[in-house]
Enzyme design. Structure first.
Site, PDB file in Angstrom:
ATOM      1  N   GLY A 112       9.634 -21.454 -22.239  1.00 55.79           N
ATOM      2  CA  GLY A 112       9.355 -22.874 -22.077  1.00 55.79           C
ATOM      3  C   GLY A 112       9.879 -23.288 -20.703  1.00 55.79           C
ATOM      4  CG  ASP A 120       4.332 -23.404 -18.522  1.00 54.95           C
ATOM      5  OD1 ASP A 120       3.587 -23.751 -19.462  1.00 54.95           O
ATOM      6  OD2 ASP A 120       5.413 -22.806 -18.686  1.00 54.95           O
TER       7      ASP A 120
HETATM    8  O1  MRU Z   1       5.042 -18.627 -22.384  1.00 58.55           O
HETATM    9  P1  MRU Z   1       5.901 -19.784 -22.791  1.00 58.55           P
HETATM   10  O2  MRU Z   1       6.232 -19.813 -24.242  1.00 58.55           O
HETATM   11  O3  MRU Z   1       7.124 -19.923 -21.906  1.00 58.55           O
HETATM   12  O4  MRU Z   1       4.981 -21.041 -22.499  1.00 58.55           O
HETATM   13  C1  MRU Z   1       5.444 -22.319 -22.797  1.00 58.55           C
HETATM   14  C2  MRU Z   1       4.453 -23.371 -22.556  1.00 58.55           C
HETATM   15  O5  MRU Z   1       3.346 -23.147 -22.127  1.00 58.55           O
HETATM   16  C3  MRU Z   1       4.925 -24.774 -22.787  1.00 58.55           C
HETATM   17  O6  MRU Z   1       3.897 -25.580 -23.255  1.00 58.55           O
HETATM   18  C4  MRU Z   1       5.417 -25.336 -21.448  1.00 58.55           C
HETATM   19  O7  MRU Z   1       6.353 -24.469 -20.875  1.00 58.55           O
HETATM   20  C5  MRU Z   1       6.002 -26.667 -21.597  1.00 58.55           C
HETATM   21  S1  MRU Z   1       7.633 -26.580 -22.233  1.00 58.55           S
HETATM   22  C6  MRU Z   1       8.304 -28.113 -22.376  1.00 58.55           C
END
Ligand code: MRU
Length: 352
Positions: free
Chosen positions: A51, A243
């Site tokens: 995240g 992200d």
């Molecule tokens: O691959 P991840 O689990 O790190 O991806 C997370 C996401 O895409 C979330 O939606 C994004 O980081 C927003 S977190 C507040």
């Protein structure tokens, strides 16, 4: 009953960092202790912590842990070796810009701190802790701002989210799930629909877990059910995290977000992105420049230890996609909600 999240996936404890192991949820709740920079880099890469904002906080602590391991008392040598630490952390995950933002903030702090190496190390720990605390406050502010822009009717909303942008994805409380929490607290939430989010199932494993912990009504659907639910009139708004957001508002988020935005548009359902200022990359003019992480194909070809397709199959596993700005109703930040084309003035408020 308090509605605030009590989930803190990254925190400093005595002389080390503690992470909730997100690869083990929801079957077990395991805390991992991290005392070395290399171990933090591995934890980010293997998604023990994941995240965008949570990765940023973890990287800030990783910078301190790396600084602590540097043995020289020469300030110049220390700063040179700190750059090597930064590079190790930069190589963990490419898309979430909060990682790079936090590393730059730590480097800048080290360069600007007047004093000996021991003192710089102390200030670096304080800065990582400040980034950690600020992120929780930021998420709570995003929650409050989001509440102001959610549709005013019906009185209780049915919201749809993708992936996990909750407390687990931040230092606590969450971005898009922070808005959901605020709506629930204000009695404006009927129900959250959560996409399971193939291939890693963050919606099923993490978002559903967070909601169940707090009694927020949640219905889990597979990603391919979202369009059907919208057509059936079951969804009032979509809200997702981010992200990396380019200066024009194009938004990278978990793979599947783009198709969700397209179907929301087709059904005239508002589509919101909730993210802190640290997720906006003003250096990138458009989303075309956002690097997209590709992950291990095993995430696709097996579920648990079971192979789900012929072994000869070829794979493509991009972890993120980019939703063009024109599909986004508003971007909700700690400084308020705005149309994607209104982001630029926020640049002056960014800390690094
Ligand atoms: O691959 P991840 O689990 O790190 O991806 C997370 C996401 O895409 C979330 O939606 C994004 O980081 C927003 S977190 C507040």
């Amino acid at each position: 009953m308090s509605f605030s999240s009590q989930v803190f996936p990254v925190f400093w404890y005595q002389d080390h960092v503690r992470l909730i192991n997100q690869n083990q949820l929801p079957t077990s709740y395991e805390i991992v202790e991290i005392s070395r920079c290399d171990d933090m880099a591995t934890a980010i890469k293997t998604m023990i912590v994941r995240g965008a904002p949570a990765i940023g906080v973890a990287a800030a602590y990783g910078m301190y842990l790396g600084a602590r391991e540097i043995e020289t008392s020469s300030r110049d040598q220390f700063l040179t070796q700190l750059e090597t630490v930064a590079q190790k952390l930069r190589e963990t995950r490419p898309t979430a810009v909060n990682l790079f933002w936090a590393i730059e903030r730590m480097l800048k702090t080290a360069r600007q701190t007047v004093g000996n190496v021991d003192y710089i190390k102390e200030v670096l720990l304080q800065t990582a802790q400040a980034i950690n605390a600020e992120d929780i406050a930021t998420c709570e502010a995003i929650g409050a701002e989001g509440l102001k822009v959610l549709p005013s009717s019906p009185a209780r909303l049915r919201l749809l989210t993708h992936c996990n942008a909750g407390a687990l994805a931040t230092a606590g409380y969450g971005t898009s799930l922070g808005v959901v929490r605020s709506a629930w607290q204000a009695e404006r939430l009927e129900r959250l629909y959560a996409d399971e989010t193939r291939p890693r199932l963050q919606g099923a494993k993490l978002t559903a877990w967070e909601c169940v912990q707090e009694g927020i009504p949640v219905t889990l659907i597979t990603d391919s059910m979202a369009a059907h639910c919208m057509r059936q009139g079951m969804i009032d708004a979509v809200i997702v995290g981010a992200d990396r957001i380019a200066a024009n508002g194009d938004t990278a988020n978990k793979i599947g977000t783009y198709s969700l935005a397209l179907v929301a548009k087709a059904h005239q359902i508002p589509f919101f992105v909730a993210a802190p200022l640290s997720t906006i990359d003003f250096k990138l003019a458009t989303g075309k420049e956002i690097p997209i992480e590709e992950r291990d194909p095993a995430e696709i070809y097996q579920i648990g230890n079971t192979l789900i397709c012929p072994p000869e199959t070829e794979f493509y596993n991009p972890a993120f996609d980019v939703t063009p700005a024109h599909l986004i109703t508003a971007i909700i930040t700690e400084h308020g909600a705005m149309k994607p084309e209104e982001l630029l003035p926020l640049q002056t408020k960014q800390v690094v």
